[in-house]
Design an enzyme around this catalytic site. Sequence first.
Site, PDB file in Angstrom:
ATOM      1  N   ASP A 113     -17.403  64.343  62.796  1.00  0.00           N
ATOM      2  CA  ASP A 113     -17.164  65.476  61.885  1.00  0.00           C
ATOM      3  C   ASP A 113     -18.376  65.859  61.070  1.00  0.00           C
ATOM      4  O   ASP A 113     -18.362  66.901  60.400  1.00  0.00           O
ATOM      5  CB  ASP A 113     -16.014  65.114  60.931  1.00  0.00           C
ATOM      6  N   HIS A 126     -16.230  55.016  60.086  1.00  0.00           N
ATOM      7  CA  HIS A 126     -15.228  55.125  61.152  1.00  0.00           C
ATOM      8  C   HIS A 126     -14.533  53.778  61.294  1.00  0.00           C
ATOM      9  O   HIS A 126     -15.150  52.734  61.137  1.00  0.00           O
ATOM     10  CB  HIS A 126     -15.900  55.486  62.485  1.00  0.00           C
ATOM     11  N   HIS A 170      -9.032  62.112  58.590  1.00  0.00           N
ATOM     12  CA  HIS A 170      -9.003  62.211  60.068  1.00  0.00           C
ATOM     13  C   HIS A 170      -9.652  63.534  60.472  1.00  0.00           C
ATOM     14  O   HIS A 170     -10.798  63.783  60.161  1.00  0.00           O
ATOM     15  CB  HIS A 170      -7.549  62.059  60.529  1.00  0.00           C
TER      16      HIS A 170
HETATM   17  C1  SDX Z   1     -12.039  60.965  62.692  1.00  0.00           C
HETATM   18  O1  SDX Z   1      -9.731  57.081  64.660  1.00  0.00           O
HETATM   19  C2  SDX Z   1     -10.469  57.960  65.255  1.00  0.00           C
HETATM   20  O2  SDX Z   1     -10.884  57.792  66.378  1.00  0.00           O
HETATM   21  C3  SDX Z   1     -10.708  59.229  64.449  1.00  0.00           C
HETATM   22  C4  SDX Z   1     -11.655  60.247  65.059  1.00  0.00           C
HETATM   23  C5  SDX Z   1     -11.084  60.842  66.307  1.00  0.00           C
HETATM   24  O3  SDX Z   1     -11.875  61.354  67.123  1.00  0.00           O
HETATM   25  O4  SDX Z   1      -9.839  60.898  66.449  1.00  0.00           O
HETATM   26  O5  SDX Z   1     -12.895  59.642  65.350  1.00  0.00           O
HETATM   27  C6  SDX Z   1     -11.882  61.404  64.100  1.00  0.00           C
HETATM   28  O6  SDX Z   1     -11.057  60.884  62.002  1.00  0.00           O
HETATM   29  C7  SDX Z   1     -13.401  60.565  62.198  1.00  0.00           C
HETATM   30  C8  SDX Z   1     -13.366  60.043  60.720  1.00  0.00           C
HETATM   31  C9  SDX Z   1     -13.381  61.261  59.808  1.00  0.00           C
HETATM   32  N1  SDX Z   1     -13.178  60.870  58.418  1.00  0.00           N
HETATM   33  C10 SDX Z   1     -14.155  60.930  57.511  1.00  0.00           C
HETATM   34  O7  SDX Z   1     -15.321  61.240  57.769  1.00  0.00           O
HETATM   35  C11 SDX Z   1     -13.705  60.616  56.088  1.00  0.00           C
HETATM   36  C12 SDX Z   1     -14.710  59.657  55.427  1.00  0.00           C
HETATM   37  N2  SDX Z   1     -14.600  58.349  56.105  1.00  0.00           N
HETATM   38  C13 SDX Z   1     -13.751  57.366  55.429  1.00  0.00           C
HETATM   39  O8  SDX Z   1     -12.616  57.900  54.812  1.00  0.00           O
HETATM   40  C14 SDX Z   1     -13.529  56.126  56.310  1.00  0.00           C
HETATM   41  O9  SDX Z   1     -14.753  55.772  56.816  1.00  0.00           O
HETATM   42  C15 SDX Z   1     -12.528  56.170  57.440  1.00  0.00           C
HETATM   43  C16 SDX Z   1     -11.187  56.645  57.005  1.00  0.00           C
HETATM   44  C17 SDX Z   1     -13.015  57.055  58.530  1.00  0.00           C
HETATM   45  C18 SDX Z   1     -12.390  54.744  57.990  1.00  0.00           C
HETATM   46  O10 SDX Z   1     -11.861  53.973  56.987  1.00  0.00           O
HETATM   47  P1  SDX Z   1     -11.499  52.420  57.227  1.00  0.00           P
HETATM   48  O11 SDX Z   1     -11.828  51.980  58.598  1.00  0.00           O
HETATM   49  O12 SDX Z   1     -10.100  52.192  56.739  1.00  0.00           O
HETATM   50  O13 SDX Z   1     -12.556  51.701  56.326  1.00  0.00           O
HETATM   51  P2  SDX Z   1     -12.352  51.392  54.793  1.00  0.00           P
HETATM   52  O14 SDX Z   1     -11.770  52.572  54.115  1.00  0.00           O
HETATM   53  O15 SDX Z   1     -11.660  50.084  54.675  1.00  0.00           O
HETATM   54  O16 SDX Z   1     -13.881  51.259  54.310  1.00  0.00           O
HETATM   55  C19 SDX Z   1     -14.580  50.024  54.454  1.00  0.00           C
HETATM   56  C20 SDX Z   1     -15.630  50.033  53.335  1.00  0.00           C
HETATM   57  C21 SDX Z   1     -14.999  50.267  51.951  1.00  0.00           C
HETATM   58  O17 SDX Z   1     -15.877  49.698  51.006  1.00  0.00           O
HETATM   59  P3  SDX Z   1     -15.529  48.172  50.465  1.00  0.00           P
HETATM   60  O18 SDX Z   1     -14.079  48.189  50.024  1.00  0.00           O
HETATM   61  O19 SDX Z   1     -15.783  47.253  51.645  1.00  0.00           O
HETATM   62  O20 SDX Z   1     -16.497  47.949  49.322  1.00  0.00           O
HETATM   63  O21 SDX Z   1     -16.527  51.139  53.541  1.00  0.00           O
HETATM   64  C22 SDX Z   1     -16.412  52.061  52.463  1.00  0.00           C
HETATM   65  C23 SDX Z   1     -15.088  51.766  51.787  1.00  0.00           C
HETATM   66  O22 SDX Z   1     -15.149  52.149  50.415  1.00  0.00           O
HETATM   67  N3  SDX Z   1     -16.438  53.401  53.067  1.00  0.00           N
HETATM   68  C24 SDX Z   1     -17.094  54.441  52.552  1.00  0.00           C
HETATM   69  C25 SDX Z   1     -16.885  55.486  53.483  1.00  0.00           C
HETATM   70  N4  SDX Z   1     -16.113  55.068  54.490  1.00  0.00           N
HETATM   71  C26 SDX Z   1     -15.832  53.776  54.241  1.00  0.00           C
HETATM   72  N5  SDX Z   1     -17.820  54.587  51.421  1.00  0.00           N
HETATM   73  C27 SDX Z   1     -18.358  55.816  51.215  1.00  0.00           C
HETATM   74  N6  SDX Z   1     -18.223  56.871  52.052  1.00  0.00           N
HETATM   75  C28 SDX Z   1     -17.495  56.742  53.193  1.00  0.00           C
HETATM   76  N7  SDX Z   1     -17.345  57.792  54.016  1.00  0.00           N
END
Ligand code: SDX
Length: 426
Positions: free
Chosen positions: A365, A307, A266
Amino acid sequence: MSDKKARISLAGNQDSIELPVLNGSIGPDVIDVRSLVSHGVFTYDPGFMSTASTESSITYIDGDEGMLLHRGYPIDQLADHSDYLETCYLLLHGELPNPTEKKSFVAEITRHTMVDAQIAQLLNGFQRNAHPMAVLISLTGALAALYHEGLDVDDPVHRRLAAIRLIAKMPTLAAMIYKHSIGQPIMGPVNALNYSENFLHMMFGVPAEGPSVSPVLAKAMDVIFLLHADHEQNASTSTVRLAGSTGANPYACIASGIAALWGPAHGGANEAVLKMLNEIGDESRIEEFIARAKDKDDPFRLMGFGHRVYKNFDPRSKVMRKICDEVLADLGVENDPLFRIARRLEKIALEDQYFIDRKLYPNVDFYSGIILKAIGIPMGMFTVVFALGRTPGWISHWNEMLSGAYKIGRPRQLYRGAPRRDYPLF
Ligand code: SDX
């Protein structure tokens, strides 16, 4: 309320269940499942992928379009034409202020920027290398000790005062934490400065010299705060709402939101992005890290990418990248190696099928850490800056919930544990 209905039938149960479908002013309809419990069944949605936890009028995100609206105004227009305190007013009151209202709101915030000396005493209980987010949680929670007597969360006047105090004091608390970490004297707020100038003065000013803040950096800081101001029912805002639904003290509720924001998935992602860029270290290693991000057996993820809602560019990251260009140019570090790595990483990832298939784009971010580092803010303070920016969003959602009918949040569960059994008496 729409006339649309949803009908579900449960296996083995002849009768089907009819559920009302509610529609918002824009966005997806929702199926009102509140009556399901009377049929002895719950919905199941860990992570709330398909669940609306509340109704709200504050912020709307269209993830497919990459659109973010605050009370209907697009974030890029607010970033270009508004400022942070005006956006705080908009989030809190629902409309942009007229010049008189804005002047009065800014004056109110200015009058509450000081922090009680007892709160400053608490800092001495922390070692200088304590993580700033741990200290911010503690100091914000301590405001609940200070402002608790006579605080009635059901009184809109009390709620507004809490909102003003929190928005006004966050920069002072953040700067106090930073000064404590580097062993410099705490710099109090200077009312002649505007909100973001004041923050940078309290962060980097010293008693031996008068205020001297770069207008370019102050403007960049103001837009960074604005871009973080609110974002629908994200994890930390949902935490604030859940805490607030118990009637808890607003300062304690915001402290709970700060705690939730800390996680690297997050708000902690801005710090994690910079650590990742430092670990990559050179453009020649980008492909290696892209491969790791795609490898299911490797827990590494590309921080600042992806996201839960945006399946297109996060509109905030576009504005953030523009600010990055401006700040680095103003500081004469446009060839910053980390910025170069970030730009190249973004280009390669956006052309990679894995990221395209999963609609993984840079989020808010991805660039913020590079700007904050260029301004001189240390990595440990990045999420503190995010929390400072997000405070009006948290408090607006808290206030919106308490302004109407609400119930204590209490999810149910799918139980998979042991059935009832007797204690062995042998
Ligand atoms: C913020 O909610 C909000 O509004 C948050 C925010 C706000 O203003 O409040 O916008 C702020 O928190 C932004 C997000 C910051 N976090 C990161 O940058 C961390 C990296 N991102 C990931 O951890 C992820 O993208 C999330 C946590 C942000 C979202 O995760 P989801 O929606 O639960 O998606 P998921 O984990 O189910 O991923 C779906 C697929 C998976 O692959 P498959 O299982 O389909 O093969 O996408 C892949 C994931 O492995 N994936 C990534 C990835 N993010 C998702 N693979 C590599 N790198 C990534 N960053």
